[in-house]
Design a protein around this motif. Structure first.
Motif, PDB file in Angstrom:
ATOM      1  N   VAL A  67      48.618 -23.702  21.419  1.00  0.00           N
ATOM      2  CA  VAL A  67      47.597 -24.225  22.329  1.00  0.00           C
ATOM      3  C   VAL A  67      46.218 -23.914  21.758  1.00  0.00           C
ATOM      4  O   VAL A  67      46.050 -22.960  21.003  1.00  0.00           O
ATOM      5  CB  VAL A  67      47.725 -23.649  23.759  1.00  0.00           C
ATOM      6  CG1 VAL A  67      49.048 -24.046  24.378  1.00  0.00           C
ATOM      7  CG2 VAL A  67      47.555 -22.143  23.780  1.00  0.00           C
ATOM      8  N   GLN A  68      45.260 -24.740  22.139  1.00  0.00           N
ATOM      9  CA  GLN A  68      43.911 -24.620  21.562  1.00  0.00           C
ATOM     10  C   GLN A  68      43.274 -23.267  21.874  1.00  0.00           C
ATOM     11  O   GLN A  68      42.652 -22.674  21.014  1.00  0.00           O
ATOM     12  CB  GLN A  68      43.041 -25.745  22.079  1.00  0.00           C
ATOM     13  CG  GLN A  68      41.707 -25.818  21.405  1.00  0.00           C
ATOM     14  CD  GLN A  68      41.152 -27.218  21.480  1.00  0.00           C
ATOM     15  OE1 GLN A  68      41.539 -28.100  20.712  1.00  0.00           O
ATOM     16  NE2 GLN A  68      40.276 -27.443  22.429  1.00  0.00           N
ATOM     17  N   ASP A  69      43.393 -22.810  23.108  1.00  0.00           N
ATOM     18  CA  ASP A  69      42.936 -21.459  23.422  1.00  0.00           C
ATOM     19  C   ASP A  69      43.687 -20.937  24.642  1.00  0.00           C
ATOM     20  O   ASP A  69      44.393 -21.695  25.313  1.00  0.00           O
ATOM     21  CB  ASP A  69      41.407 -21.373  23.592  1.00  0.00           C
ATOM     22  CG  ASP A  69      40.906 -22.271  24.681  1.00  0.00           C
ATOM     23  OD1 ASP A  69      41.292 -22.065  25.852  1.00  0.00           O
ATOM     24  OD2 ASP A  69      40.135 -23.199  24.382  1.00  0.00           O
ATOM     25  N   THR A  70      43.515 -19.670  24.910  1.00  0.00           N
ATOM     26  CA  THR A  70      44.271 -19.000  25.966  1.00  0.00           C
ATOM     27  C   THR A  70      44.097 -19.670  27.325  1.00  0.00           C
ATOM     28  O   THR A  70      45.014 -19.676  28.136  1.00  0.00           O
ATOM     29  CB  THR A  70      43.814 -17.524  26.051  1.00  0.00           C
ATOM     30  OG1 THR A  70      43.709 -17.028  24.728  1.00  0.00           O
ATOM     31  CG2 THR A  70      44.806 -16.680  26.815  1.00  0.00           C
ATOM     32  N   LYS A  71      42.925 -20.243  27.553  1.00  0.00           N
ATOM     33  CA  LYS A  71      42.640 -20.882  28.846  1.00  0.00           C
ATOM     34  C   LYS A  71      43.638 -21.998  29.177  1.00  0.00           C
ATOM     35  O   LYS A  71      43.902 -22.271  30.345  1.00  0.00           O
ATOM     36  CB  LYS A  71      41.222 -21.481  28.835  1.00  0.00           C
ATOM     37  CG  LYS A  71      40.140 -20.453  29.094  1.00  0.00           C
ATOM     38  CD  LYS A  71      38.757 -21.095  29.050  1.00  0.00           C
ATOM     39  CE  LYS A  71      38.223 -21.108  27.638  1.00  0.00           C
ATOM     40  NZ  LYS A  71      36.949 -21.809  27.497  1.00  0.00           N
ATOM     41  N   VAL A  72      44.153 -22.641  28.141  1.00  0.00           N
ATOM     42  CA  VAL A  72      45.091 -23.748  28.355  1.00  0.00           C
ATOM     43  C   VAL A  72      46.320 -23.270  29.145  1.00  0.00           C
ATOM     44  O   VAL A  72      46.885 -24.026  29.935  1.00  0.00           O
ATOM     45  CB  VAL A  72      45.518 -24.355  26.991  1.00  0.00           C
ATOM     46  CG1 VAL A  72      46.594 -25.412  27.172  1.00  0.00           C
ATOM     47  CG2 VAL A  72      44.316 -24.945  26.266  1.00  0.00           C
ATOM     48  N   LEU A  73      46.694 -22.026  28.949  1.00  0.00           N
ATOM     49  CA  LEU A  73      47.906 -21.501  29.590  1.00  0.00           C
ATOM     50  C   LEU A  73      47.615 -20.751  30.894  1.00  0.00           C
ATOM     51  O   LEU A  73      48.535 -20.271  31.551  1.00  0.00           O
ATOM     52  CB  LEU A  73      48.647 -20.563  28.627  1.00  0.00           C
ATOM     53  CG  LEU A  73      49.169 -21.219  27.345  1.00  0.00           C
ATOM     54  CD1 LEU A  73      49.801 -20.181  26.435  1.00  0.00           C
ATOM     55  CD2 LEU A  73      50.174 -22.307  27.671  1.00  0.00           C
TER      56      LEU A  73
END
Ligand SMILES: [Cu+2]
Length: 101
Positions: A67-73
């Motif tokens: 995923v592009q960054d942790t926020k995506v999850l």
């Protein structure tokens, strides 16, 4: 010696510019992706999805994604039904958005 340093630093500069410019000769594509979260490792920016067919790109299957960054999850857990965006460039697959639905 100074000349060598200069050549090396100009070379690095060129690499940085190319690396940061998604517009140059790219074959980047964005697909809608739908599926279910199988497992996730937020600290590694990875998620395993059981995804549906991605028309024109991939059959339904279970696979790992970055995923592009942790926020995506954020707020997601195993078992959630999700949809989102998959960015593909060459053989580099990155999930840029993922939401429960
Ligand atoms: Cu797949």
């Amino acid at each position: 010696m100074k000349a060598i340093v200069r050549i090396v630093s100009v070379g690095l500069f060129a690499i940085v510019i190319v690396g940061c410019n998604p517009g140059s000769g790219d074959k980047e594509k964005v697909y809608d992706i739908k599926g279910k979260v199988v497992s996730l490792e937020a600290e590694k920016n990875r998620v395993r999805l059981d995804h549906e067919d991605i028309p024109g790109f991939m059959k339904a299957m279970e696979m790992d994604f970055t995923v592009q960054d942790t926020k995506v999850l954020a707020g997601l857990k195993a078992g959630d039904a999700v949809h989102g965006k998959l960015k593909v460039k060459d053989s580099n697959y990155v999930i840029t958005e993922l939401q429960k639905h």
